[in-house]
Every structure is written in structure tokens, then in C-alpha cells.
Design a protein around this motif. Structure first.
Motif, PDB file in Angstrom:
ATOM      1  N   PHE A  53      10.148 -14.203   5.284  1.00 23.17           N
ATOM      2  CA  PHE A  53       9.769 -13.263   4.245  1.00 23.17           C
ATOM      3  C   PHE A  53       8.922 -12.119   4.804  1.00 23.17           C
ATOM      4  CE2 PHE A  53       7.135 -12.287   0.296  1.00 23.17           C
ATOM      5  CZ  PHE A  53       8.139 -11.571  -0.316  1.00 23.17           C
ATOM      6  N   ARG A  54       8.343 -12.295   5.980  1.00 25.37           N
ATOM      7  CA  ARG A  54       7.565 -11.212   6.567  1.00 25.37           C
ATOM      8  C   ARG A  54       8.455 -10.020   6.930  1.00 25.37           C
ATOM      9  NH1 ARG A  54       2.679 -10.305   8.925  1.00 25.37           N
ATOM     10  NH2 ARG A  54       2.001 -12.469   8.689  1.00 25.37           N
ATOM     11  N   THR A  55       9.695 -10.279   7.312  1.00 19.69           N
ATOM     12  CA  THR A  55      10.573  -9.205   7.765  1.00 19.69           C
ATOM     13  C   THR A  55      11.823  -9.039   6.918  1.00 19.69           C
ATOM     14  OG1 THR A  55      11.698 -10.726   9.289  1.00 19.69           O
ATOM     15  CG2 THR A  55       9.810  -9.501  10.151  1.00 19.69           C
ATOM     16  N   GLN A  56      12.086  -9.965   5.982  1.00 23.52           N
ATOM     17  CA  GLN A  56      13.312  -9.926   5.188  1.00 23.52           C
ATOM     18  C   GLN A  56      12.985  -9.938   3.704  1.00 23.52           C
ATOM     19  OE1 GLN A  56      14.705 -13.584   7.103  1.00 23.52           O
ATOM     20  NE2 GLN A  56      16.459 -12.470   7.918  1.00 23.52           N
ATOM     21  N   PRO A  57      13.869  -9.375   2.873  1.00 24.70           N
ATOM     22  CA  PRO A  57      13.599  -9.313   1.434  1.00 24.70           C
ATOM     23  C   PRO A  57      14.030 -10.569   0.693  1.00 24.70           C
ATOM     24  CG  PRO A  57      15.644  -8.207   1.880  1.00 24.70           C
ATOM     25  CD  PRO A  57      15.113  -8.664   3.220  1.00 24.70           C
ATOM     26  N   ALA A  58      13.468 -10.751  -0.473  1.00 23.19           N
ATOM     27  CA  ALA A  58      13.945 -11.734  -1.440  1.00 23.19           C
ATOM     28  C   ALA A  58      14.654 -10.979  -2.564  1.00 23.19           C
ATOM     29  CB  ALA A  58      12.790 -12.553  -2.003  1.00 23.19           C
ATOM     30  N   PHE A  59      15.711 -11.587  -3.105  1.00 21.94           N
ATOM     31  CA  PHE A  59      16.449 -10.992  -4.222  1.00 21.94           C
ATOM     32  C   PHE A  59      16.383 -11.939  -5.416  1.00 21.94           C
ATOM     33  CE2 PHE A  59      18.542  -9.257  -0.439  1.00 21.94           C
ATOM     34  CZ  PHE A  59      18.577  -7.902  -0.733  1.00 21.94           C
ATOM     35  N   LEU A  60      16.321 -11.363  -6.608  1.00 22.62           N
ATOM     36  CA  LEU A  60      16.257 -12.175  -7.815  1.00 22.62           C
ATOM     37  C   LEU A  60      17.086 -11.555  -8.922  1.00 22.62           C
ATOM     38  CD1 LEU A  60      14.991 -14.493  -9.557  1.00 22.62           C
ATOM     39  CD2 LEU A  60      13.183 -12.873 -10.138  1.00 22.62           C
ATOM     40  N   SER A  98      15.848  -7.696  -9.139  1.00 25.81           N
ATOM     41  CA  SER A  98      14.689  -7.201  -8.412  1.00 25.81           C
ATOM     42  C   SER A  98      14.769  -7.539  -6.930  1.00 25.81           C
ATOM     43  CB  SER A  98      13.396  -7.767  -9.003  1.00 25.81           C
ATOM     44  OG  SER A  98      13.335  -9.170  -8.854  1.00 25.81           O
ATOM     45  N   VAL A  99      14.058  -6.737  -6.151  1.00 25.48           N
ATOM     46  CA  VAL A  99      13.946  -6.913  -4.704  1.00 25.48           C
ATOM     47  C   VAL A  99      12.469  -7.016  -4.369  1.00 25.48           C
ATOM     48  CG1 VAL A  99      14.477  -5.944  -2.432  1.00 25.48           C
ATOM     49  CG2 VAL A  99      16.018  -5.512  -4.368  1.00 25.48           C
ATOM     50  N   GLN A 100      12.092  -8.012  -3.565  1.00 22.35           N
ATOM     51  CA  GLN A 100      10.710  -8.162  -3.137  1.00 22.35           C
ATOM     52  C   GLN A 100      10.639  -8.189  -1.619  1.00 22.35           C
ATOM     53  OE1 GLN A 100       8.177 -11.070  -4.875  1.00 22.35           O
ATOM     54  NE2 GLN A 100       8.711 -10.559  -6.975  1.00 22.35           N
ATOM     55  N   PHE A 101       9.608  -7.540  -1.082  1.00 11.64           N
ATOM     56  CA  PHE A 101       9.407  -7.508   0.361  1.00 11.64           C
ATOM     57  C   PHE A 101       7.929  -7.293   0.640  1.00 11.64           C
ATOM     58  CE2 PHE A 101      10.172  -3.278  -1.183  1.00 11.64           C
ATOM     59  CZ  PHE A 101       9.397  -2.424  -0.427  1.00 11.64           C
ATOM     60  N   LEU A 102       7.549  -7.282   1.901  1.00 16.10           N
ATOM     61  CA  LEU A 102       6.156  -7.119   2.291  1.00 16.10           C
ATOM     62  C   LEU A 102       5.945  -5.795   3.011  1.00 16.10           C
ATOM     63  CD1 LEU A 102       5.322 -10.708   3.635  1.00 16.10           C
ATOM     64  CD2 LEU A 102       4.963  -9.784   1.341  1.00 16.10           C
ATOM     65  N   GLU A 103       4.769  -5.230   2.832  1.00 15.53           N
ATOM     66  CA  GLU A 103       4.413  -4.003   3.545  1.00 15.53           C
ATOM     67  C   GLU A 103       2.917  -4.020   3.847  1.00 15.53           C
ATOM     68  OE1 GLU A 103       4.668  -1.602   5.771  1.00 15.53           O
ATOM     69  OE2 GLU A 103       6.507  -1.048   4.682  1.00 15.53           O
ATOM     70  N   THR A 104       2.557  -3.459   4.984  1.00 19.43           N
ATOM     71  CA  THR A 104       1.150  -3.334   5.346  1.00 19.43           C
ATOM     72  C   THR A 104       0.529  -2.203   4.536  1.00 19.43           C
ATOM     73  OG1 THR A 104       1.634  -4.107   7.583  1.00 19.43           O
ATOM     74  CG2 THR A 104      -0.456  -2.969   7.260  1.00 19.43           C
ATOM     75  N   GLU A 105      -0.610  -2.483   3.940  1.00 24.23           N
ATOM     76  CA  GLU A 105      -1.243  -1.525   3.041  1.00 24.23           C
ATOM     77  C   GLU A 105      -1.487  -0.173   3.706  1.00 24.23           C
ATOM     78  OE1 GLU A 105      -5.511  -1.049   0.687  1.00 24.23           O
ATOM     79  OE2 GLU A 105      -4.727  -3.060   1.123  1.00 24.23           O
ATOM     80  N   LEU A 148      -2.015  -6.933   3.518  1.00 22.93           N
ATOM     81  CA  LEU A 148      -0.579  -7.136   3.349  1.00 22.93           C
ATOM     82  C   LEU A 148      -0.269  -7.167   1.856  1.00 22.93           C
ATOM     83  CD1 LEU A 148       1.993  -7.614   5.051  1.00 22.93           C
ATOM     84  CD2 LEU A 148       1.650 -10.063   4.675  1.00 22.93           C
ATOM     85  N   LEU A 149       0.655  -6.307   1.422  1.00 25.13           N
ATOM     86  CA  LEU A 149       0.976  -6.199   0.000  1.00 25.13           C
ATOM     87  C   LEU A 149       2.357  -6.778  -0.305  1.00 25.13           C
ATOM     88  CD1 LEU A 149      -0.243  -2.589  -0.909  1.00 25.13           C
ATOM     89  CD2 LEU A 149      -1.524  -4.739  -0.953  1.00 25.13           C
ATOM     90  N   GLY A 150       2.453  -7.408  -1.470  1.00 23.77           N
ATOM     91  CA  GLY A 150       3.751  -7.823  -1.985  1.00 23.77           C
ATOM     92  C   GLY A 150       4.367  -6.669  -2.748  1.00 23.77           C
ATOM     93  N   MET A 151       5.508  -6.182  -2.283  1.00 19.66           N
ATOM     94  CA  MET A 151       6.168  -5.013  -2.849  1.00 19.66           C
ATOM     95  C   MET A 151       7.368  -5.442  -3.701  1.00 19.66           C
ATOM     96  SD  MET A 151       4.234  -2.784  -1.336  1.00 19.66           S
ATOM     97  CE  MET A 151       5.102  -1.252  -1.716  1.00 19.66           C
TER      98      MET A 151
END
Length: 237
Positions: free
Chosen positions: A62-69, A80-87, A153-156
Motif C-alpha cells: 500500500f505504500r507504493t500501490q493504490p487500493a480500489f473500492l 474510489s481510489v486510495q493511495f499514500l503521499e508524503t505531506e 504520511l497522508l492517506g489520499m
């Protein structure tokens, strides 16, 4: 239910409670579910009619790949699409974060801004603006992860809501042109088992390219669930 027998041999299908079912594409021997579609849905045991469903893809990393829902209800489906990004990657030159929708703050969102998004399937593509949010209360509420919660680290996430013709007339729900384009492309990808590609302009952060494996989705998800969530539905006028 009859549709459970249609899932591939690598998946795990079972009735959680009467009328409630779950399918795990790659069930773990122990530990957390990763690199897997997880499908939960409820249905009437007598009619096989599905009442609600959720199609979730949990990535390997999940640090480098998205989740789909896909969260599916009788009147609408949220994609929806969820991923991580550095603030710090999202900060403006003055070190602040854009927050265009203040109402999101109470839910832990410290970033909220329009981004350019291009969605493509085969030789079809559409470009649009999408509201992207970043929150610091949790990395994701969709699934358990062994990823620690480091500072900064933010949940996007970004999403579309597809409002269907079954929507009651007293609910003022419509679909704008971007939603219609997104629905058409997602439906085309799933029906033709083609990759759905979402290219997100990062603004200050790096650009992102997300790919939903529609062929794999068709192999992992009961067809009745896909029909209920997407392919058997029509958008409200």
C-alpha cells in the motif's frame, strides 16, 4: 448461493451470516490479506437478489500501490481510489497545504484540492478535474495493514458517485458530465476486460498512474455482484 460456485479455485468463498457472503481472491495462510480482491455482499436467500455489495482491491504494498473500492447500494455506486503521499510533497511554496473544502477538516482532512485526471480504456480517454483529499487520522479504514503511521504520511483519496435510475424521485441526485464519462469508461473496461488507467496530476506532488486490472476483477468477483454494482445499471437522467 448459486453464484459462489463460479469463483476460481484460488479464492475462498463463504457465508458469513445468513444472507451475507464474502469472497477472498487470495486468502492468506496467516496474517493480513494482500494482493487480493475481497468481495462482501448481502442477498435475499429466496430470490438471490443482492441488496448491497463491496468490491475492494487490497494491494501487495500500500505504500507504493493504490487500493480500489466499489461500494454498491440499490440506488448508487461509489468508486474510489486510495493511495499514500508524503505531506511535504503536497505543500505550496510557502509550506502550507491547500484545503479548498473546509468541511473536510473535521474528518481529519488537512489537504483538499482539485487535480487534473485522465481516465483511459484502450483508445478511449477523458480528462476532467477531480477533488483529491488527504487526511492524517489514519492511512486507510478499508483494510488492515502492517504499514506504520510515520509522521508526514497522508492517506489520499478521490471518488465518483454513480447515481442510478432506481434513485427515488424525492432524492435530488444527478450525474454531471465527468461522472458520466467515468462511469462509461469503467463500465467499458469491466465489460471488455481491459485495464482502466487513471493518470492523476500531482500538482506539487509527483504525478500518479493507477491501473485497475478489470480482467482480474472479472475472474475474482461473482458476476451477479459485478452486474449489481455496475454493468447491469443505468445512470439517472
Amino acid at each position: 448461493m448459486k453464484n459462489l460456485a463460479k469463483i476460481g479455485l484460488m479464492s475462498l468463498s463463504f457465508a458469513a451470516t445468513a444472507g451475507d457472503y464474502q469472497v477472498i481472491e487470495n486468502p492468506p495462510a496467516n496474517g493480513l490479506v494482500k494482493d487480493s480482491f475481497v468481495v462482501t455482499y448481502s442477498a435475499n436467500d429466496f430470490t438471490d437478489k443482492i441488496d448491497e455489495a463491496k468490491i475492494l482491491f487490497i494491494p501487495e504494498n500500500f505504500r507504493t500501490q493504490p487500493a480500489f473500492l466499489l461500494r454498491c447500494r440499490p440506488y448508487y455506486t461509489n468508486f474510489s481510489v486510495q493511495f499514500l503521499e508524503t505531506e511535504k510533497n503536497l505543500q505550496d511554496s510557502d509550506g502550507t497545504l491547500t484545503n479548498e473544502a473546509a468541511s473536510f477538516a473535521k474528518h481529519g482532512y488537512i489537504y483538499n484540492a482539485d487535480h487534473d485526471l485522465t481516465i483511459s480504456v484502450g483508445d478511449q480517454d477523458e480528462s476532467m478535474d477531480i477533488l483529491v483529499g488527504g487526511q492524517n487520522k489514519h492511512l486507510t479504514q478499508l483494510f488492515k495493514t502492517d504499514l506504520p503511521k510515520p509522521a508526514g504520511l497522508l492517506g489520499m483519496s478521490f471518488y465518483f458517485t454513480f447515481n442510478y435510475k432506481e434513485m427515488p424521485s424525492f432524492r435530488n441526485a444527478k450525474n454531471n458530465s465527468d461522472t458520466r464519462d467515468a462511469y462509461r469508461l469503467l463500465k467499458t473496461a469491466v465489460q471488455n476486460q481491459q485495464p482502466l488507467i487513471l493518470e492523476l496530476d500531482g500538482r506539487n506532488a509527483p504525478d500518479r498512474r493507477f491501473t485497475l486490472d478489470s480482467k482480474r476483477l472479472n475472474q475474482a468477483v461473482p458476476p451477479e455482484v459485478i452486474e449489481f454494482c455496475l454493468t447491469g445499471r443505468e445512470l439517472i437522467d
